[in-house]
Structure formats: C-alpha cells, structure tokens
Design an enzyme around this catalytic site. Sequence first.
Site, PDB file in Angstrom:
ATOM      1  N   GLU A   1      22.486  16.947  -7.590  1.00 58.45           N
ATOM      2  CA  GLU A   1      23.578  16.062  -7.199  1.00 58.45           C
ATOM      3  C   GLU A   1      24.914  16.705  -7.583  1.00 58.45           C
ATOM      4  OE1 GLU A   1      22.782  13.922  -5.064  1.00 58.45           O
ATOM      5  OE2 GLU A   1      22.580  11.958  -5.996  1.00 58.45           O
TER       6      GLU A   1
ATOM      7  N   HIS B   1      37.475   0.774 -32.307  1.00 53.76           N
ATOM      8  CA  HIS B   1      38.212  -0.305 -32.974  1.00 53.76           C
ATOM      9  C   HIS B   1      38.571   0.043 -34.413  1.00 53.76           C
ATOM     10  CE1 HIS B   1      38.024  -3.945 -30.223  1.00 53.76           C
ATOM     11  NE2 HIS B   1      37.489  -2.972 -29.516  1.00 53.76           N
TER      12      HIS B   1
ATOM     13  N   LYS C   1      45.603  -5.228 -16.486  1.00 54.18           N
ATOM     14  CA  LYS C   1      45.652  -3.843 -16.030  1.00 54.18           C
ATOM     15  C   LYS C   1      44.255  -3.334 -15.681  1.00 54.18           C
ATOM     16  CE  LYS C   1      48.677   0.007 -17.171  1.00 54.18           C
ATOM     17  NZ  LYS C   1      49.560   0.580 -18.201  1.00 54.18           N
ATOM     18  N   ASP C   2      43.274  -3.703 -16.516  1.00 54.10           N
ATOM     19  CA  ASP C   2      41.887  -3.304 -16.257  1.00 54.10           C
ATOM     20  C   ASP C   2      41.371  -3.921 -14.968  1.00 54.10           C
ATOM     21  OD1 ASP C   2      41.529  -1.602 -18.366  1.00 54.10           O
ATOM     22  OD2 ASP C   2      40.583  -3.068 -19.686  1.00 54.10           O
TER      23      ASP C   2
ATOM     24  N   SER D   1      43.044   2.855 -30.129  1.00 52.64           N
ATOM     25  CA  SER D   1      43.125   3.816 -29.039  1.00 52.64           C
ATOM     26  C   SER D   1      44.185   4.868 -29.319  1.00 52.64           C
ATOM     27  CB  SER D   1      43.482   3.101 -27.730  1.00 52.64           C
ATOM     28  OG  SER D   1      42.476   2.197 -27.354  1.00 52.64           O
TER      29      SER D   1
END
Length: 400
Positions: A285, A213, A241-242, A217
């Site tokens: 893994e 912040h 969108k998320d 971005s």
Amino acid sequence: MEQNNKELPGIKGWIEYRLPVFSFLQHLSEYQTPKNLSYFWNFGSIAGIGLVIQILTGILLAMHYDPNVDHAFNSVENIMRNVNYGWLLRYMHAVGASMFFVAVYAHIMRGLYYGSYKHPRELLWFLGIFIFLIMMATAFMGYVLPWGQMSFWGATVITNLFSAIPFIGESIVTWLWGGFSVDNPTLNRFFALHYLLPFIIVAVVMLHLVALHKHGSNNPTGVDVKSEKDTIPFHPYYTIKDFFGFGIYFLIFAFFIFFEPNYLGHPDNYIPANPLVTPAHIVPEWYFLPFYAILRSIPDKLFGVTAMISAILILFFLPWLDSSKVRSGRYRPMFKWFYWVFILDAVLLGYIGSQPAEGIHVIIGQFATLYYFFHFLIIIPVVSKFEKTLPLPSSISESS
C-alpha cells in the site's frame, strides 16, 4: 470526595463518588492549552477519529469475514454484494486506513518541524512512534485478509524478509507461516492479530494522552507556557477548531469512498490469490512505499531489512540527535530548509517504491535512501550545533 458528591446530587453524585467520570470531563473542559495552536495541531484528534472508524468498521466486517484461504476472497465479495451496506463498510475500512495514515504522517511531520520530541516530551514522542509501528503491523496484516493476488504475494515477500536474520531467520518465517508456505494458518494468525492490535493501539494512545497532559502541548513558537495569559481553555476554543478539522477530513474521506474508493488500492487485489502466478510488479500500500524503496535500494537482503527497520527506529533517537535548545523550526533558518528537503526526499522514496526496481529507479532510490539517513545522522546534529537561530519571543503572548 464528599464535597463532590454534594455538588452532584442524585445519580450523578452516586456515580461520581465511585467513578469520578464527571470531574474528569470537567477537567477536559477546563484543560488549559497554549493559545497559539494552529490547525496543524488538529491532526492528533483527527487520527483519534480515524482509529475509532477503523475499529468500528473492522468489528462489523469481522462478523461476515471467513478467515479461510478457500473462502476469504469470496467472503469479501459477499460483503460487497449481499450484506446490507457491506460495500460502504468495506470501503470505509479500506479508505479509512489510508486516511488514518495521512493524519498520522501529518502529525509526525508537524512534530518534526516544531520539535515536539524535545525535552520534556521525549516519552510522548516515543509512545507516538510506538503507535506508528503497531499501526504498520496492523495495516500489513489487514492488507493480507482480502486474499487477492497482491495480498498473497505481499505476505510472501514481507514474511520472507525475516529469513535474512542469521541462524534463526528460517525458523521465524516457518513460525509466522504456521507451515512451509503462506497458507491457511498464516491467514488465521493475521486475522486474529489484525483484530487484536487496534485495541493495543487504543491502550498506547491512552498512555500517549496521559504523557501529553503531563507537560501540555507544544506550540508553534516552542516557548514554554509562562503565565495564564499564554493559555486558553481547550473547550470551547479548540473543540470548535477540531470539529472544523473533522468536517474537512470527512469531506475528503467521503470523496474517496463515494467517487474513488479503489484509487489508493491495487487492481491485482481483485484477482483471487494464486500461488502459481506471480504479479508483474509486487507493491505494498502507498503508506509503506518509502520504506519499501529503502528495502529495495540495498542489494544485500539482511542490510536492506536492517535499513528499512532503522528508518523508523532512528526516530526514537531524535531527542539526542537534535541538540538545539530551540524547539520550533520557525526560529531555525537552516533547519527549516533541510526539513523541506527531507520531506521531498521522503516523497521521492514513495514514488520510487511504486516503480519497478530497474534502471534509473534503482540509482535514484539509493541516493534518496542515503540522504534519508544522512539527514538524521549528519545534518540534524551538525545544524543543531552550529546554526544561528532567530531570537525567541519571551512568551507565547508576545509572539501573537
């Protein structure tokens, strides 16, 4: 403050005056974000959802798990068979770990391609890599808890790597084990740390968001925001969108839980741990396989461990290794090609890590390891210095 208190009468105003939670929520809804963010920017929030799922399911599983070498395997079987919806919790947690890593790897890949590690977001990048390191430690310790064959032997192999450290290595291994072999004290320590570390991840994620912040971005063009025309409010545009991204993510998540819950695991982990029987092929893994391949590609134990750790730590130096003034790979033709070769190399390392360390696999693993470091130490600096980049748009608005 008094003004905010008047704007929010009653209980809301009383809370806001003492804890400005409502103004914080308003800030989030009005937070301005570059208007050209693609779906690749969904993976940060998806990773956040993945972390929440892991913590919630982990807490519920811990209520029924017994961190004792004589009971751990049976307690997991008890969760699967006798606890109401225990099978669902266990599969959500196991599959959730893989899905969490998928989101984080995609998040890192996007950052590498679009130059999200460049000025002024270096600290944001460092915090992200630090989160990745804690994730790996947490996942490794969690893999030990079912106390199956692969859990026990994976713990034995990985903890033994510390013995490669000159002078103090053996003492570190003994301290990690809590004795002279992987046994009950080891399992107890790993359980305690596996429970604790996710909350440390949450704390670092908070710092990661604060750093995000601060300068906002990055975006697909890599061009800085120059005016209000370049941004839109985060809500409702990117929340919608998320949520669409969450829907796709949960569909894939649900497919693995209900149809292929053990696809990403190893069948040997359904055999109780036996120190007297070594599995034919010890593998971690899938999300550790590239680094495991790097470890095995170097015959010397100390250099192998150093290379494996360096494969992650080298990411901290990217802001200095990549000196190009252009952030986004979209405007860097040479960088773009080398980026995709690097991704293929990482996938190849993952495949080699899953195969026995013999024959042609050893040679391929050594070449893939060499290229991994060659990419960061040679290709990135040289390309960033001599590459002829494409013209940048004057603003985000002009690019769209």
